[in-house]
Scaffold this motif. Structure first.
Motif, mmCIF file in Angstrom:
data_model
loop_
_atom_site.group_PDB
_atom_site.id
_atom_site.type_symbol
_atom_site.label_atom_id
_atom_site.label_comp_id
_atom_site.label_asym_id
_atom_site.label_seq_id
_atom_site.Cartn_x
_atom_site.Cartn_y
_atom_site.Cartn_z
ATOM 1 N N ASP A 225 104.877 6.413 53.871
ATOM 2 C CA ASP A 225 103.642 7.196 53.878
ATOM 3 C C ASP A 225 102.732 6.846 55.051
ATOM 4 O OD1 ASP A 225 102.787 4.721 53.077
ATOM 5 O OD2 ASP A 225 101.897 5.375 51.192
ATOM 6 N N GLY A 226 103.052 5.787 55.788
ATOM 7 C CA GLY A 226 102.276 5.430 56.966
ATOM 8 C C GLY A 226 103.062 5.528 58.255
ATOM 9 N N THR A 227 104.281 6.047 58.168
ATOM 10 C CA THR A 227 105.147 6.168 59.342
ATOM 11 C C THR A 227 105.293 7.633 59.716
ATOM 12 O OG1 THR A 227 106.388 4.187 58.685
ATOM 13 C CG2 THR A 227 107.428 5.659 60.282
ATOM 14 N N ILE A 228 105.015 7.953 60.960
ATOM 15 C CA ILE A 228 105.101 9.326 61.418
ATOM 16 C C ILE A 228 106.548 9.813 61.317
ATOM 17 C CG2 ILE A 228 105.408 8.666 63.829
ATOM 18 C CD1 ILE A 228 103.690 11.088 64.584
ATOM 19 N N ALA A 229 106.722 11.059 60.875
ATOM 20 C CA ALA A 229 108.064 11.608 60.652
ATOM 21 C C ALA A 229 108.888 11.597 61.925
ATOM 22 C CB ALA A 229 107.961 13.023 60.092
ATOM 23 N N ALA A 230 108.237 11.784 63.084
ATOM 24 C CA ALA A 230 108.964 11.807 64.357
ATOM 25 C C ALA A 230 109.701 10.500 64.597
ATOM 26 C CB ALA A 230 107.995 12.087 65.499
ATOM 27 N N GLU A 231 109.093 9.379 64.198
ATOM 28 C CA GLU A 231 109.717 8.076 64.423
ATOM 29 C C GLU A 231 110.989 7.934 63.601
ATOM 30 O OE1 GLU A 231 108.212 3.460 64.951
ATOM 31 O OE2 GLU A 231 106.909 4.954 64.008
ATOM 32 N N VAL A 232 110.950 8.369 62.351
ATOM 33 C CA VAL A 232 112.133 8.293 61.491
ATOM 34 C C VAL A 232 113.184 9.296 61.953
ATOM 35 C CG1 VAL A 232 112.987 8.413 59.127
ATOM 36 C CG2 VAL A 232 110.686 7.556 59.577
ATOM 37 N N ALA A 233 112.755 10.486 62.361
ATOM 38 C CA ALA A 233 113.702 11.481 62.863
ATOM 39 C C ALA A 233 114.404 10.960 64.107
ATOM 40 C CB ALA A 233 112.976 12.791 63.170
ATOM 41 N N PHE A 234 113.659 10.294 64.960
ATOM 42 C CA PHE A 234 114.251 9.714 66.165
ATOM 43 C C PHE A 234 115.266 8.644 65.786
ATOM 44 C CE2 PHE A 234 114.288 7.707 70.358
ATOM 45 C CZ PHE A 234 114.208 8.825 71.182
ATOM 46 N N MET A 235 114.931 7.847 64.744
ATOM 47 C CA MET A 235 115.848 6.821 64.260
ATOM 48 C C MET A 235 117.122 7.448 63.714
ATOM 49 S SD MET A 235 116.927 5.417 61.107
ATOM 50 C CE MET A 235 115.597 5.674 59.950
ATOM 51 N N PHE A 236 116.984 8.541 62.945
ATOM 52 C CA PHE A 236 118.170 9.233 62.440
ATOM 53 C C PHE A 236 119.031 9.717 63.591
ATOM 54 C CE2 PHE A 236 116.754 9.221 58.104
ATOM 55 C CZ PHE A 236 117.871 9.549 57.356
ATOM 56 N N ASN A 237 118.405 10.229 64.617
ATOM 57 C CA ASN A 237 119.148 10.717 65.776
ATOM 58 C C ASN A 237 119.926 9.596 66.448
ATOM 59 O OD1 ASN A 237 119.759 12.883 67.740
ATOM 60 N ND2 ASN A 237 118.565 11.644 69.146
ATOM 61 N N GLU A 238 119.345 8.382 66.413
ATOM 62 C CA GLU A 238 119.965 7.240 67.060
ATOM 63 C C GLU A 238 120.966 6.523 66.151
ATOM 64 O OE1 GLU A 238 119.673 5.389 70.178
ATOM 65 O OE2 GLU A 238 119.309 7.485 70.648
ATOM 66 N N TRP A 239 120.544 6.237 64.907
ATOM 67 C CA TRP A 239 121.279 5.306 64.056
ATOM 68 C C TRP A 239 122.378 5.956 63.238
ATOM 69 C CZ3 TRP A 239 117.300 1.440 61.533
ATOM 70 C CH2 TRP A 239 116.601 0.787 62.556
ATOM 71 N N TYR A 240 122.249 7.203 62.923
ATOM 72 C CA TYR A 240 123.210 7.819 62.017
ATOM 73 C C TYR A 240 124.071 8.847 62.738
ATOM 74 C CZ TYR A 240 120.808 5.325 58.368
ATOM 75 O OH TYR A 240 120.273 4.318 57.606
ATOM 76 N N ARG A 241 124.688 8.371 63.805
ATOM 77 C CA ARG A 241 125.674 9.171 64.520
ATOM 78 C C ARG A 241 126.834 8.243 64.888
ATOM 79 N NH1 ARG A 241 122.414 10.392 70.183
ATOM 80 N NH2 ARG A 241 122.412 8.259 70.995
ATOM 81 N N PRO A 242 127.996 8.787 65.145
ATOM 82 C CA PRO A 242 129.161 7.931 65.411
ATOM 83 C C PRO A 242 128.954 7.050 66.646
ATOM 84 C CG PRO A 242 129.827 10.185 64.952
ATOM 85 C CD PRO A 242 128.336 10.213 65.091
ATOM 86 N N ASP A 243 129.483 5.839 66.565
ATOM 87 C CA ASP A 243 129.533 4.912 67.695
ATOM 88 C C ASP A 243 128.161 4.480 68.205
ATOM 89 O OD1 ASP A 243 132.365 5.171 67.694
ATOM 90 O OD2 ASP A 243 132.194 6.986 68.901
ATOM 91 N N CYS A 244 127.106 4.549 67.380
ATOM 92 C CA CYS A 244 125.795 4.112 67.837
ATOM 93 C C CYS A 244 125.676 2.589 67.709
ATOM 94 C CB CYS A 244 124.688 4.810 67.066
ATOM 95 S SG CYS A 244 124.750 4.531 65.293
ATOM 96 N N MET A 245 124.808 2.017 68.523
ATOM 97 C CA MET A 245 124.623 0.571 68.556
ATOM 98 C C MET A 245 123.135 0.254 68.665
ATOM 99 S SD MET A 245 127.780 -0.671 68.590
ATOM 100 C CE MET A 245 127.794 -2.312 69.329
ATOM 101 N N LEU A 246 122.764 -0.960 68.267
ATOM 102 C CA LEU A 246 121.432 -1.485 68.501
ATOM 103 C C LEU A 246 121.470 -2.441 69.687
ATOM 104 C CD1 LEU A 246 120.227 -2.231 64.858
ATOM 105 C CD2 LEU A 246 119.526 -0.330 66.330
ATOM 106 N N ASP A 247 120.322 -2.667 70.298
ATOM 107 C CA ASP A 247 120.229 -3.548 71.461
ATOM 108 C C ASP A 247 119.397 -4.777 71.122
ATOM 109 O OD1 ASP A 247 121.546 -1.691 73.205
ATOM 110 O OD2 ASP A 247 119.676 -0.558 73.329
ATOM 111 N N PHE A 248 119.700 -5.880 71.789
ATOM 112 C CA PHE A 248 118.819 -7.039 71.721
ATOM 113 C C PHE A 248 118.712 -7.622 73.125
ATOM 114 C CE2 PHE A 248 117.250 -11.274 70.907
ATOM 115 C CZ PHE A 248 116.304 -11.029 69.918
ATOM 116 N N PRO A 249 117.479 -7.759 73.650
ATOM 117 C CA PRO A 249 117.318 -8.273 75.017
ATOM 118 C C PRO A 249 117.810 -9.700 75.140
ATOM 119 C CG PRO A 249 115.285 -7.246 74.197
ATOM 120 C CD PRO A 249 116.201 -7.404 73.021
ATOM 121 N N VAL A 250 118.560 -9.971 76.190
ATOM 122 C CA VAL A 250 118.973 -11.340 76.477
ATOM 123 C C VAL A 250 117.712 -12.126 76.845
ATOM 124 C CG1 VAL A 250 120.318 -12.832 77.995
ATOM 125 C CG2 VAL A 250 121.255 -10.634 77.261
#
Length: 375
Positions: A225-250
């Motif tokens: 209820d405090g998170t803008i829908a665009a942020e979650v939609a962007f996450m869905f676009n990134e996280w819930y597709r084949p072969d997606c990965m997360l990054d961590f800075p060295v």
């Protein structure tokens, strides 16, 4: 590590004049300063703390390295509109960020323990394990994905930094990216509201709702209820597709801070640590003209003062008895009073001996003992 000694100024050279003063060396302040410097603006960053980074600063104790900032990153080396906003800044100032990639983390919740994987199909397996292979929860998750798919497509039509949770979205998103919004139809207009509105109208299963509140918290520090829908939609676009990965800075968040500092300095910007701002000076019209430092020294600003401090702390710094200035202060004070506080939470940092631990230990471990206590 950052050589902090070279950013500490004596009383003699603390006072100077610049184009823009930036209060705070957090990621936002450093990004602002680096881009201003890139485009020829003389800028000085003033940091109250003895180390730069703001909420993303790091420190060491007895050989252990601790980070206070974010630990979940996505698309840090991406290009175009779908890239992480910080990636845009680093690309603009010519400071690449080396990252390692991963796609799993360990989750312990009241429903059980599982290793979740970023990707399109993994959560179906999680739901089958927790709710059963033919449960309604699986159908609800599929329905949520169907609802989010066009929203994710719309979110990818413009940079995520353009979306705002206030009327300023008219300028940052609607005006500048109107053609993209038109092509996205009514879906694009749903992105500026809270994600909870979409979630609660699509899903009723308590575990899915709790899970999405948890993901929202990981993204923004607030539940759905405090998170803008665009942020979650962007996450869905990134996280819930084949072969997606997360990054961590060295080097962790410190590597991001150092990259931004290099960007500020190579374009002629200046960073001052142990430089607490006592007051933002206003002229008789209410325009910011500089700052007064604790312990002596003033920095005059020919163009602007940008505050990366909270809106409530910033208001406390404003001072001028002129009527016009008082009107400006009262206006900012009303804005601060109308701004909702983010609920606080505590970070507990623990160092432990890694002897005997497996080399492939997951980067993240998320523990929720009781959903009713909130995330």
């Amino acid at each position: 590590t950052v050589d902090t000694d070279r950013y500490v100024r004596t009383d003699k050279d603390r006072s100077h004049e610049t184009d823009v003063v930036v209060i705070g060396s957090g990621i936002g302040g450093l990004s602002c300063a680096a881009l201003l410097a890139k485009y020829g603006v003389k800028v000085t960053v003033l940091e109250s703390h003895s180390v730069p980074g703001g909420a993303a600063h790091t420190w060491s104790r007895n050989g252990y390295h601790f980070e206070s900032g974010p630990s979940l990153y996505s698309n840090m080396n991406g290009r175009g509109k779908e890239a992480n906003p910080l990636a845009h800044v680093l690309q603009a100032i010519g400071e690449p960020l080396e990252c390692v990639q991963y796609n799993t983390w360990n989750v312990i919740v009241p429903e059980g323990q599982f290793l979740t994987q970023i990707g399109n199909d993994n959560f179906f397996d999680v739901l089958a394990k927790i709710r059963g292979p033919n449960s309604d929860a699986i159908r609800q998750w599929q329905r949520l994905q169907d609802v989010m798919r066009p929203l994710a497509k719309a979110a990818a039509l413009m940079p995520p930094v353009a979306f705002r949770y206030d009327p300023g979205v008219v300028v940052s998103a609607i005006a500048r990216y109107l053609p993209s919004l038109v092509s996205g139809g009514t879906d694009a207009m749903k992105l500026t509201g809270p994600f909870s509105k979409i979630l609660n109208s699509t899903v009723s299963d308590p575990f899915i709702i709790n899970w999405m509140n948890l993901l929202s918290f990981l993204l923004s520090g607030l539940p759905a209820d405090g998170t803008i829908a665009a942020e979650v939609a962007f996450m869905f676009n990134e996280w819930y597709r084949p072969d997606c990965m997360l990054d961590f800075p060295v080097g962790g968040s410190q590597a991001m801070v150092q990259a931004l500092i290099r960007g500020v300095e190579k374009y002629g910007g200046r960073i001052m640590l142990n430089s607490h701002v006592n007051q933002i000076t206003l002229d008789s019209s209410g325009r910011a003209r500089g700052v007064v430092l604790r312990g002596g020294g003033t920095v005059k600003a020919r163009k602007a003062v940008v505050s990366n401090a909270s809106v409530w702390d910033t208001v406390k710094l404003l001072g001028n008895e002129a009527p016009a200035a008082q009107a400006a202060i009262q206006r900012y004070t009303r804005q601060a009073e109308e701004t909702p506080y983010c609920p606080s939470f505590m970070h507990l940092h623990i160092g432990f001996d890694k002897t005997g631990l497996p080399d492939d230990l997951e980067l993240h471990h998320i523990l929720v003992n009781d959903w009713s206590q909130g995330v």
